[in-house]
Design a protein around this motif. Structure first.
Motif, PDB file in Angstrom:
ATOM      1  N   LEU A 219       0.824  -1.207   0.000  1.00 20.63           N
ATOM      2  CA  LEU A 219       0.000   0.000   0.000  1.00 20.63           C
ATOM      3  C   LEU A 219       0.859   1.257   0.000  1.00 20.63           C
ATOM      4  CD1 LEU A 219      -2.777  -1.331   2.314  1.00 20.63           C
ATOM      5  CD2 LEU A 219      -3.096  -0.575  -0.020  1.00 20.63           C
ATOM      6  N   GLY A 220       2.101   1.119  -0.414  1.00 22.92           N
ATOM      7  CA  GLY A 220       2.869   2.316  -0.733  1.00 22.92           C
ATOM      8  C   GLY A 220       3.904   2.766   0.277  1.00 22.92           C
ATOM      9  N   VAL A 221       4.110   1.993   1.355  1.00 23.88           N
ATOM     10  CA  VAL A 221       5.135   2.394   2.318  1.00 23.88           C
ATOM     11  C   VAL A 221       6.458   1.752   1.917  1.00 23.88           C
ATOM     12  CG1 VAL A 221       5.857   2.322   4.726  1.00 23.88           C
ATOM     13  CG2 VAL A 221       3.451   2.601   4.171  1.00 23.88           C
ATOM     14  N   ASN A 222       7.443   2.576   1.697  1.00 24.93           N
ATOM     15  CA  ASN A 222       8.765   2.060   1.360  1.00 24.93           C
ATOM     16  C   ASN A 222       9.407   1.503   2.636  1.00 24.93           C
ATOM     17  OD1 ASN A 222      11.396   1.637   0.696  1.00 24.93           O
ATOM     18  ND2 ASN A 222      11.777   3.702  -0.077  1.00 24.93           N
ATOM     19  N   LEU A 223       9.350   0.166   2.784  1.00 26.10           N
ATOM     20  CA  LEU A 223       9.749  -0.462   4.051  1.00 26.10           C
ATOM     21  C   LEU A 223      11.133  -0.028   4.503  1.00 26.10           C
ATOM     22  CD1 LEU A 223       8.671  -4.204   4.038  1.00 26.10           C
ATOM     23  CD2 LEU A 223       7.546  -2.224   5.026  1.00 26.10           C
TER      24      LEU A 223
ATOM     25  N   LEU B  70       5.653  -3.274 -14.554  1.00 28.88           N
ATOM     26  CA  LEU B  70       5.555  -3.383 -13.092  1.00 28.88           C
ATOM     27  C   LEU B  70       6.698  -4.185 -12.488  1.00 28.88           C
ATOM     28  CD1 LEU B  70       1.737  -3.867 -12.528  1.00 28.88           C
ATOM     29  CD2 LEU B  70       3.072  -1.782 -12.473  1.00 28.88           C
ATOM     30  N   ALA B  71       7.209  -5.170 -13.245  1.00 30.74           N
ATOM     31  CA  ALA B  71       8.244  -6.030 -12.678  1.00 30.74           C
ATOM     32  C   ALA B  71       9.520  -5.258 -12.374  1.00 30.74           C
ATOM     33  CB  ALA B  71       8.548  -7.178 -13.637  1.00 30.74           C
ATOM     34  N   ARG B  72       9.671  -4.084 -12.983  1.00 31.29           N
ATOM     35  CA  ARG B  72      10.879  -3.299 -12.736  1.00 31.29           C
ATOM     36  C   ARG B  72      10.732  -2.395 -11.523  1.00 31.29           C
ATOM     37  NH1 ARG B  72      13.865  -1.919 -17.811  1.00 31.29           N
ATOM     38  NH2 ARG B  72      13.370  -3.594 -19.253  1.00 31.29           N
ATOM     39  N   ARG B  77       6.156   1.297  -5.108  1.00 33.94           N
ATOM     40  CA  ARG B  77       5.910   2.228  -6.207  1.00 33.94           C
ATOM     41  C   ARG B  77       4.658   1.837  -6.980  1.00 33.94           C
ATOM     42  NH1 ARG B  77       7.955   6.818  -5.231  1.00 33.94           N
ATOM     43  NH2 ARG B  77       6.936   7.308  -7.206  1.00 33.94           N
ATOM     44  N   VAL B  78       4.352   0.529  -6.981  1.00 37.02           N
ATOM     45  CA  VAL B  78       3.164   0.070  -7.692  1.00 37.02           C
ATOM     46  C   VAL B  78       1.912   0.713  -7.086  1.00 37.02           C
ATOM     47  CG1 VAL B  78       1.773  -1.969  -8.218  1.00 37.02           C
ATOM     48  CG2 VAL B  78       4.258  -2.081  -8.384  1.00 37.02           C
TER      49      VAL B  78
END
Lengths: 356, 267
Positions: A219-223, B70-72, B77-78
């Protein structure tokens, strides 16, 4: 657990709903408690004043650990080592660059934060116990470095250097009764920041990582980015706490309580206070420090009535035994810490005199 | 539903060790479409979603969403591209309130930085209110106002599923991936959920990619169905075509086919 409020007490805007302090009397209590601490040089005994200082900077260290372990769920056993870094940075900046201690504090925080980032790097790959082991490395590497590198700056094998007394103009903060104002001021700032972090975007990302890292990532959190932010903030807090402690004790070095034991005690304070709550560090640090002093008194009395050859041994071992027992007690009976107990108490108080 | 392709899956292969999870799977998802993926257990449906989320990297093939491969991209970011997801086994943030779960999904839309947040000054508090308004609309839509402040860990299963849908909606996705949103629910809860899904699809025009085991429901609400079996796409078409496809019947009932199974949506 929804928060219970008296009937008719509603929020009229989202802004109001987000406030921590919503009633005039809560402001009164806040300022009264700050006032009580700020005036303690006038009414307190020397013991109270020194203990208030100790509790103050310890709370700051635990607040940092709370953001990392309590909110983000990344166990760290290196908090005391980051305090050591903060203490050294502040001391060196004041001694060699001649800056004021008040400028040195933020520099110490950032310095410790950067070191924290380095030891946070393993968090990308490892979790839980394995991460604890990785952060444990900080607890061995950093004290070793301070002892064996740059002896002319860091004190060499003697392991300590003197820290200058902070001053404004000609006013010296050279005794606990004066130093308490610095401790209190920094504590107010760190509490304000911690409270804001936990109610905004950053704090929600932290808790998301703690509760479900997979969902957080999708859901968009850069771990990795946010784990590193948590490490950075935790180490910054530790750096501040360490700098305060160094200036308070007027010396910095490995022998002044920056060991692994200290890190574990900080973690213990957090558990006793309540992981992931803003009041937890206050309750936990106060409770443990007071209990440690109580156990010292009780311990020496207890040791005195024992046969002579056991006295010395009991004196040194009573404190850790006591600490261990308290921690076990809390883990078994109150795993959510004193903060949870406090919540229950408040709920019961609101419902008085009817229990339900 | 329009003909413009939003997501295209092109010859995707995925293997875990010796197990071939997906073998040469290709399909397109059109804009504003409600597409269902069905298949027996272990057919690779969830693996397919995980590939779209870039949580798994396909060994071969491409997955293109609005011109992005998407694989990149890293998984997070998706989400920024507008793909949201619910999970087969609910993956909510159990320690937070329902409200904060939804607010946490606004992460990708929030602009203010760490420092503004730490001081809660100016932009931060203003943005918090703006996003709260969006989240409250979703709470209204899903009829979960009464549990807004409840901690998710204390909620019953059906409500958690609904909160999870809400969290995905809070991301304002263009493509919504739903992994068994109705698993383990009773009939009434299923009907509620189906209504929500149809509303999202029709009112907001969100593209929906749905995995579901309840055939009756899939046949009712999906515009197009894809069938996977052992990682291979065995059929694609409208619900009516799928119902009568001998390969599909074989996959579900074994070798001896001929009779239309009763649970395949014939009422």
């Amino acid at each position: 657990m929804a928060i219970l409020r008296p009937a008719g007490d509603y929020d009229r805007s989202y802004r109001q709903d987000k406030r921590y302090i919503r009633k005039p009397w809560q402001w009164v209590i806040l300022f009264a408690s700050i006032g009580v601490v700020a005036t303690c040089p006038y009414w307190g005994t020397p013991y109270i004043i020194t203990t208030a200082n100790r509790i103050g900077y310890t709370i700051i260290a635990v607040q940092g650990l709370n953001i990392l372990t309590g909110y983000t769920g990344q166990i760290s056993l290196g908090q005391a080592a980051f305090m050591l870094v903060g203490g050294y940075v502040s001391t060196l900046v004041v001694t060699h660059l001649g800056l004021s201690m008040f400028l040195a504090l933020p520099i110490a925080a950032v310095g410790a934060g950067i070191v924290g980032l380095i030891f946070g790097l393993p968090s990308l790959r490892v979790k839980g116990f394995y991460l604890a082991m990785a952060t444990l490395a900080a607890q061995f590497i950093i004290p070793w470095l301070t002892k064996h590198t740059f002896p002319e700056f860091l004190g060499g094998t003697e392991g300590r250097i003197a820290t200058p007394v902070p001053q404004i103009g000609s006013f010296l903060f050279n005794e606990p009764a004066r130093f308490i104002y610095i401790t209190l001021g920094v504590l107010i700032i760190t509490t304000f920041i911690a409270a804001n972090i936990t109610r905004t975007r950053l704090g929600r990302a932290f808790v998301a990582i703690r509760d479900n890292d997979l969902a957080a990532e999708l859901l968009g959190v850069n771990l990795f980015g946010y784990k590193l932010r948590a490490f950075f903030i935790a180490a910054m807090y530790a750096g501040l706490a360490g700098a305060l402690k160094a200036h308070y004790q007027r010396a910095i070095g490995t022998e002044f309580g920056y060991s692994l034991t200290e890190s574990i005690v900080l973690l213990g304070m957090l558990v006793v206070g309540g992981l992931g709550t803003n009041i937890g560090p206050f309750l936990g640090a106060t409770f443990i420090i007071v209990m440690q002093d109580v156990s010292n008194v009780v311990g020496s009395n207890f040791a005195a009535i024992m046969p002579h050859e056991m006295t010395a041994r009991l004196l040194t071992s009573f404190r850790p035994i006591f600490f261990g027992l308290i921690l076990m007690f809390f883990l078994i009976f109150e795993p959510r810490g004193l903060a949870h107990r406090w919540q229950l108490f408040k709920a019961a108080w609101r419902l008085r005199p009817f229990s339900h | 539903m329009s003909d413009a392709v939003q997501l295209s899956v092109e010859n995707v292969h995925l293997a875990f060790g010796g197990t071939q999870a997906l073998f040469d799977v290709s399909f397109n998802v059109c804009e504003r479409e409600l597409l269902a993926i069905i298949g027996p257990n272990g057919a690779g449906k969830t693996s397919m979603l995980n590939c779209i989320n870039s949580f798994y990297r396909p060994d071969k093939g491409r997955i293109v969403f609005k011109g992005n491969d998407l694989a990149r991209l890293p998984s997070h970011r998706v989400a920024y591209l507008g793909i949201a997801r619910t999970f087969q086994n609910i993956a909510l943030y159990t320690g937070m309130s329902v409200l904060n779960n939804l607010m946490a999904a606004r992460h990708v839309h929030m602009k203010y930085g760490m420092l503004a947040g730490a001081l809660y000054f100016g932009r931060a508090s203003k943005e918090e209110v703006e996003h709260r308004i969006v989240v409250e609309e979703i709470i209204d839509f899903l009829e979960i106002e009464h549990i807004r402040k409840a901690v998710v860990g204390a909620l019953p299963y059906g409500l958690r599923k609904r909160v999870e849908l809400g969290r995905a909606l809070a991301l304002e996705p263009e493509l919504l991936l739903l992994d068994e949103p109705m698993a383990g629910m009773n009939l009434e809860e299923k009907e509620d959920m189906a209504r929500f899904i149809l509303d999202i699809h029709e009112l907001q025009g969100t593209t929906i990619l749905l995995i579901e085991h309840d055939m009756g429901l899939v046949m009712d609400i999906a515009e197009r169905v894809i069938v996977l079996d052992f990682g291979i796409k065995i059929a694609e078409g409208t619900p009516d075509e799928i119902k009568n496809n001998p390969k599909v019947i074989q996959a579900y009932l074994g070798e001896e086919f001929g009779a239309i199974p009763t649970d395949m949506g014939s009422e």
